[in-house]
Design a protein around this motif. Sequence first.
Motif, short mmCIF file in Angstrom:
data_model
loop_
_atom_site.label_atom_id
_atom_site.label_comp_id
_atom_site.label_asym_id
_atom_site.label_seq_id
_atom_site.Cartn_x
_atom_site.Cartn_y
_atom_site.Cartn_z
N PHE A 46 0.84 -1.19 0.00
CA PHE A 46 0.00 0.00 0.00
C PHE A 46 0.88 1.25 0.00
N ASP A 47 0.29 2.35 -0.45
CA ASP A 47 0.99 3.63 -0.49
C ASP A 47 0.63 4.48 0.72
N SER A 48 1.64 5.22 1.18
CA SER A 48 1.45 6.14 2.30
C SER A 48 2.32 7.36 2.02
N ALA A 49 2.66 8.10 3.05
CA ALA A 49 3.51 9.29 2.88
C ALA A 49 4.54 9.33 4.00
N ASP A 50 5.74 9.83 3.68
CA ASP A 50 6.76 9.97 4.72
C ASP A 50 6.56 11.28 5.46
N ARG A 57 5.78 3.60 -0.96
CA ARG A 57 5.07 2.32 -1.04
C ARG A 57 5.71 1.34 -0.07
N LEU A 58 4.86 0.62 0.67
CA LEU A 58 5.34 -0.28 1.71
C LEU A 58 4.91 -1.71 1.45
N LEU A 59 5.77 -2.64 1.86
CA LEU A 59 5.48 -4.07 1.83
C LEU A 59 5.45 -4.58 3.25
N ASN A 60 4.32 -5.16 3.63
CA ASN A 60 4.16 -5.73 4.97
C ASN A 60 3.85 -7.21 4.81
N VAL A 61 4.66 -8.05 5.45
CA VAL A 61 4.46 -9.49 5.40
C VAL A 61 4.22 -10.00 6.81
N ARG A 62 3.03 -10.50 7.02
CA ARG A 62 2.63 -11.06 8.31
C ARG A 62 2.90 -10.09 9.46
N GLY A 63 2.57 -8.84 9.24
CA GLY A 63 2.68 -7.84 10.29
C GLY A 63 4.03 -7.17 10.40
N THR A 64 5.01 -7.56 9.58
CA THR A 64 6.34 -6.97 9.64
C THR A 64 6.62 -6.22 8.35
N TYR A 65 7.05 -4.96 8.46
CA TYR A 65 7.40 -4.19 7.28
C TYR A 65 8.75 -4.66 6.73
N VAL A 71 7.60 6.30 -5.05
CA VAL A 71 6.85 6.00 -6.26
C VAL A 71 6.95 7.10 -7.32
N ASP A 72 7.45 8.28 -6.94
CA ASP A 72 7.64 9.35 -7.92
C ASP A 72 8.73 8.95 -8.91
N ASP A 73 8.53 9.26 -10.18
CA ASP A 73 9.46 8.83 -11.22
C ASP A 73 10.90 9.26 -10.96
N ASP A 74 11.10 10.46 -10.43
CA ASP A 74 12.46 10.95 -10.23
C ASP A 74 13.10 10.43 -8.94
N LEU A 75 12.37 9.63 -8.18
CA LEU A 75 12.89 9.10 -6.92
C LEU A 75 12.89 7.57 -6.87
N LEU A 76 12.53 6.92 -7.95
CA LEU A 76 12.30 5.47 -7.92
C LEU A 76 13.49 4.68 -7.38
N TRP A 77 14.69 5.10 -7.69
CA TRP A 77 15.87 4.30 -7.33
C TRP A 77 16.59 4.86 -6.10
N VAL A 78 16.03 5.88 -5.49
CA VAL A 78 16.62 6.48 -4.29
C VAL A 78 16.14 5.73 -3.06
N PRO A 79 17.02 5.26 -2.20
CA PRO A 79 16.58 4.53 -1.01
C PRO A 79 15.81 5.42 -0.04
N VAL A 80 14.74 4.89 0.52
CA VAL A 80 13.98 5.59 1.54
C VAL A 80 14.64 5.43 2.91
N CYS A 81 15.11 4.24 3.21
CA CYS A 81 15.63 3.93 4.55
C CYS A 81 17.00 4.57 4.77
N ALA A 82 17.18 5.13 5.96
CA ALA A 82 18.44 5.79 6.29
C ALA A 82 19.61 4.82 6.25
N TYR A 83 19.39 3.58 6.67
CA TYR A 83 20.53 2.66 6.71
C TYR A 83 20.99 2.28 5.31
N HIS A 84 20.07 2.25 4.33
CA HIS A 84 20.50 2.02 2.95
C HIS A 84 21.32 3.19 2.43
#
Length: 273
Positions: A46-50, A57-65, A71-84
């Motif tokens: 599902f989609d949300s906002a930071d 866009r987030l992936l949740n499997v059995r309650g764990t993200y 999802v914006d075209d100019d950000l598709l390959w930019v990591p969201v997570c700080a550790y990445h």
Amino acid sequence: MDSTFWIACAVLAAVGIAIRIALPRVLAWRGVWFTWHTRFGPALVFDSADADGTTVRLLNVRGTYQSVCYVDDDLLWVPVCAYHRTWGKALRQTFGPADQGEKRRALVMGGGGYSFPKWLVAYRQDFSCEAVEIDPAITRIARERFFVDQLCAEFGTDESGRLVLANDDAWRYLQADTDGYDLIVNDVFSGNRPLGPMGNDEGARVVHEHLRPGGMYIGNVRTALEGRGGRVLARTQEAFEREFAHVQVIPERPEEPRKRGNNTLIAWDSPNE
């Protein structure tokens, strides 16, 4: 048993079937994609906002993200997570700027939404990447809903071989390699538990044996920094310090040491060691 028991069983079975059929439709109406069928349980996309209001866009499997992407075209390959993003900085410090003349091999253990492999393909032309995800259902989700197929088409990875998606056990895949890697990344975890074999002396030894001279290991150790929750990180760091000349831990939440975070462990030798 009387007929009432069997009637009740039939009713419960019918209700269960109705829920399995209706739930994906109800969620789709709410803008949520759902499947029952992954190796580790039901999955939601599902989609949300930071915090800045940018759509993610987030992936949740059995309650764990398990993954998040823009999802914006100019950000598709930019990591969201700080550790990445921390990992990207570590690569630049170790290997310098991307050089298309260099031919380096990377192994990324753990797929999910393939956030870091996407970054490698888009921004590190000097690397080819083998990404290992144990669950084919998760890979299909990543291809269709986390833009992996779009990445492959845009960068021609099927022709160049710069991205290989393998559905296998990552630990077994690493052990089977005979050519060595310049970069090994461990982003595998089940729920909140780090990948078991990668947190002990055997794991450190196997990683070391499969790195080329001057290579680097980056691991995501999802634990607290202090207290009982920090013991796994401490043991993992000690194991890699016994094997590598240099080990560094970069915490995700240094200001909250007793809270679990995606802590980065980096291990490397000097180029000639």
